[in-house]
Scaffold this motif. Sequence first.
Motif, PDB file in Angstrom:
ATOM      1  N   THR A 125      14.247  19.042 104.983  1.00  0.00           N
ATOM      2  CA  THR A 125      14.832  20.009 105.504  1.00  0.00           C
ATOM      3  C   THR A 125      15.774  20.966 104.919  1.00  0.00           C
ATOM      4  N   ILE A 126      16.588  19.676 104.337  1.00  0.00           N
ATOM      5  CA  ILE A 126      17.774  21.037 102.789  1.00  0.00           C
ATOM      6  C   ILE A 126      17.074  20.881 102.218  1.00  0.00           C
ATOM      7  N   PHE A 127      15.868  20.626 102.003  1.00  0.00           N
ATOM      8  CA  PHE A 127      15.178  21.688 100.759  1.00  0.00           C
ATOM      9  C   PHE A 127      15.026  22.977 100.922  1.00  0.00           C
ATOM     10  N   TRP A 128      13.972  23.079 102.470  1.00  0.00           N
ATOM     11  CA  TRP A 128      13.981  24.077 102.752  1.00  0.00           C
ATOM     12  C   TRP A 128      14.755  25.106 103.707  1.00  0.00           C
ATOM     13  N   ALA A 141      18.114  29.973 102.908  1.00  0.00           N
ATOM     14  CA  ALA A 141      19.531  30.375 102.642  1.00  0.00           C
ATOM     15  C   ALA A 141      20.383  31.227 101.232  1.00  0.00           C
ATOM     16  N   ALA A 142      20.002  30.001 100.170  1.00  0.00           N
ATOM     17  CA  ALA A 142      20.216  30.817  98.908  1.00  0.00           C
ATOM     18  C   ALA A 142      19.490  32.113  98.752  1.00  0.00           C
ATOM     19  N   LEU A 143      18.505  32.526  98.940  1.00  0.00           N
ATOM     20  CA  LEU A 143      17.347  33.726  98.781  1.00  0.00           C
ATOM     21  C   LEU A 143      18.334  34.777  99.629  1.00  0.00           C
ATOM     22  N   LEU A 144      18.890  34.747 100.886  1.00  0.00           N
ATOM     23  CA  LEU A 144      19.424  35.415 101.340  1.00  0.00           C
ATOM     24  C   LEU A 144      20.886  35.462 101.022  1.00  0.00           C
ATOM     25  N   ALA A 145      21.621  34.845 100.806  1.00  0.00           N
ATOM     26  CA  ALA A 145      22.664  35.299  99.873  1.00  0.00           C
ATOM     27  C   ALA A 145      22.726  35.638  98.889  1.00  0.00           C
ATOM     28  N   TRP A 151      29.215  29.534 103.056  1.00  0.00           N
ATOM     29  CA  TRP A 151      29.268  28.428 103.406  1.00  0.00           C
ATOM     30  C   TRP A 151      28.385  26.900 103.082  1.00  0.00           C
ATOM     31  N   PRO A 152      27.246  27.688 103.952  1.00  0.00           N
ATOM     32  CA  PRO A 152      26.285  27.083 104.143  1.00  0.00           C
ATOM     33  C   PRO A 152      25.137  25.660 102.305  1.00  0.00           C
ATOM     34  N   VAL A 153      25.508  27.791 101.489  1.00  0.00           N
ATOM     35  CA  VAL A 153      24.721  26.637 100.924  1.00  0.00           C
ATOM     36  C   VAL A 153      25.191  25.964  99.526  1.00  0.00           C
ATOM     37  N   PHE A 154      27.052  26.310 100.038  1.00  0.00           N
ATOM     38  CA  PHE A 154      27.554  25.350  99.408  1.00  0.00           C
ATOM     39  C   PHE A 154      27.436  23.890  99.830  1.00  0.00           C
ATOM     40  N   LEU A 155      27.761  23.739 100.946  1.00  0.00           N
ATOM     41  CA  LEU A 155      27.584  22.348 102.195  1.00  0.00           C
ATOM     42  C   LEU A 155      25.932  21.861 101.858  1.00  0.00           C
ATOM     43  N   VAL A 174      20.271  28.371  92.264  1.00  0.00           N
ATOM     44  CA  VAL A 174      20.213  27.723  93.492  1.00  0.00           C
ATOM     45  C   VAL A 174      18.565  27.732  93.713  1.00  0.00           C
ATOM     46  N   ALA A 175      18.348  28.767  93.879  1.00  0.00           N
ATOM     47  CA  ALA A 175      16.401  28.365  94.485  1.00  0.00           C
ATOM     48  C   ALA A 175      15.743  28.462  93.153  1.00  0.00           C
ATOM     49  N   ALA A 176      16.310  28.455  92.093  1.00  0.00           N
ATOM     50  CA  ALA A 176      15.649  28.450  91.179  1.00  0.00           C
ATOM     51  C   ALA A 176      15.354  27.080  90.976  1.00  0.00           C
ATOM     52  N   ASP A 177      16.545  26.266  90.799  1.00  0.00           N
ATOM     53  CA  ASP A 177      16.993  24.503  90.660  1.00  0.00           C
ATOM     54  C   ASP A 177      16.401  24.180  91.487  1.00  0.00           C
ATOM     55  N   LEU A 178      15.737  24.576  93.008  1.00  0.00           N
ATOM     56  CA  LEU A 178      15.383  23.933  93.689  1.00  0.00           C
ATOM     57  C   LEU A 178      13.646  23.526  93.913  1.00  0.00           C
ATOM     58  N   VAL A 179      13.167  24.194  93.456  1.00  0.00           N
ATOM     59  CA  VAL A 179      11.893  24.490  92.549  1.00  0.00           C
ATOM     60  C   VAL A 179      11.427  24.018  91.555  1.00  0.00           C
ATOM     61  N   ILE A 180      12.428  24.598  90.038  1.00  0.00           N
ATOM     62  CA  ILE A 180      12.395  24.661  88.838  1.00  0.00           C
ATOM     63  C   ILE A 180      12.795  23.550  88.214  1.00  0.00           C
ATOM     64  N   PHE A 181      14.084  23.556  88.464  1.00  0.00           N
ATOM     65  CA  PHE A 181      14.858  22.513  87.133  1.00  0.00           C
ATOM     66  C   PHE A 181      14.983  20.797  87.994  1.00  0.00           C
ATOM     67  N   THR A 182      15.296  20.993  89.492  1.00  0.00           N
ATOM     68  CA  THR A 182      15.275  19.292  89.865  1.00  0.00           C
ATOM     69  C   THR A 182      14.565  19.328  91.524  1.00  0.00           C
ATOM     70  N   PRO A 183      12.809  19.992  90.906  1.00  0.00           N
ATOM     71  CA  PRO A 183      12.224  19.790  91.730  1.00  0.00           C
ATOM     72  C   PRO A 183      11.918  17.549  92.164  1.00  0.00           C
ATOM     73  N   TRP A 184      12.269  17.285  91.687  1.00  0.00           N
ATOM     74  CA  TRP A 184      12.110  15.747  91.535  1.00  0.00           C
ATOM     75  C   TRP A 184      13.514  15.471  92.382  1.00  0.00           C
ATOM     76  N   VAL A 185      13.966  16.669  92.897  1.00  0.00           N
ATOM     77  CA  VAL A 185      15.067  15.608  94.003  1.00  0.00           C
ATOM     78  C   VAL A 185      14.287  15.555  95.260  1.00  0.00           C
TER      79      VAL A 185
END
Length: 316
Positions: A75-78, A83-87, A98-102, A32-43
């Motif tokens: 806000t969602i990104f950061w 949260a994903a790295l901590l989880a 639960w917050p990571v999923f939502l 999930v963390a990698a997805d935010l910065v590598i696979f879907t940063p375009w979001v």
Amino acid sequence: MAGAVTSVGRWLTEAVPRGRVAAFRTLVYLFVAADLVIFTPWVRTRADVPGELYQPLLIGRILPLPTPTPLLVHTIFWVLLGAALLAATGRAPRALGWPVFLLYLEWMIIAMSYGKVDHDRFGLLVALAVLPTVGAARHGDRTRTEAGGWALRVTQIAVICTYFLAAWAKLRFGGLEWMTGSVLARAILRRGTDLADLIAGVPYLLIVAQFGIMAFELSSPVVFVLRERWRHLTIGFFYSFHLVTMATITISFAPHLIAMTSFLPLERVRPLHWLRQARSPRSAAAPPGPVDPPAPQPAGQVDDTGQVVPGRPVGP
């Protein structure tokens, strides 16, 4: 009837080692963390898109969810990244899970509400939804858990549904002509590689491949009735299929491939444990060798010339 229901219940909650759940959870949250910065940063670029272009998915209309704004998207990104790295550490599996999923669900709704919907996210979203229900799980723990078995089984079902329902969609919208048409040929023209160009030059090979894809996707549920060894080999074939897809038409199914690791004995993969073993001193790991016996002491005292004086006690 009652026996069948009981059998299905046992199959759904077949216990697995907690270490497998811990490894799967770490892998999913790191992705999930990698997805935010590598696979879907375009979001993140959706923050600058005019709000009238936002056409939310059905779930976004039912809830309803707010129209993306720069504040909301960033806000969602950061928050999701942290949260994903901590989880991924395994701490507070419910309070963080639960917050990571939502948040990731909202991230995907934002991503897919502008005209294109990817079906490779389904298994990963299901995994994120069920992992918080498992509770604590430590890497390497051989204790078996039915709650963890249920979470992995539900993820596996989602993975196989991705294949089977993809075949159903092909037949629903393309009919039987999907297998005899030019689907792969058009994909190669749009985004094909040199390898794809070589394959396209073989007469009728693309048609055979389309029949093969349909057969593979429709028969994918068979994986659930195979013995463990054959099931792992079948999952290996699934991975090879996606490898070929990436090598020919550069389509990545990374989220789906992460979810598919729910089929694998991940408790055997312990990189941190291996790293600690590699760093430990060799002397601590090697068994002690034979110890030489102490040299015999002379039965007397050594005088100033270095000679032993018999009959005199040793020592001062």
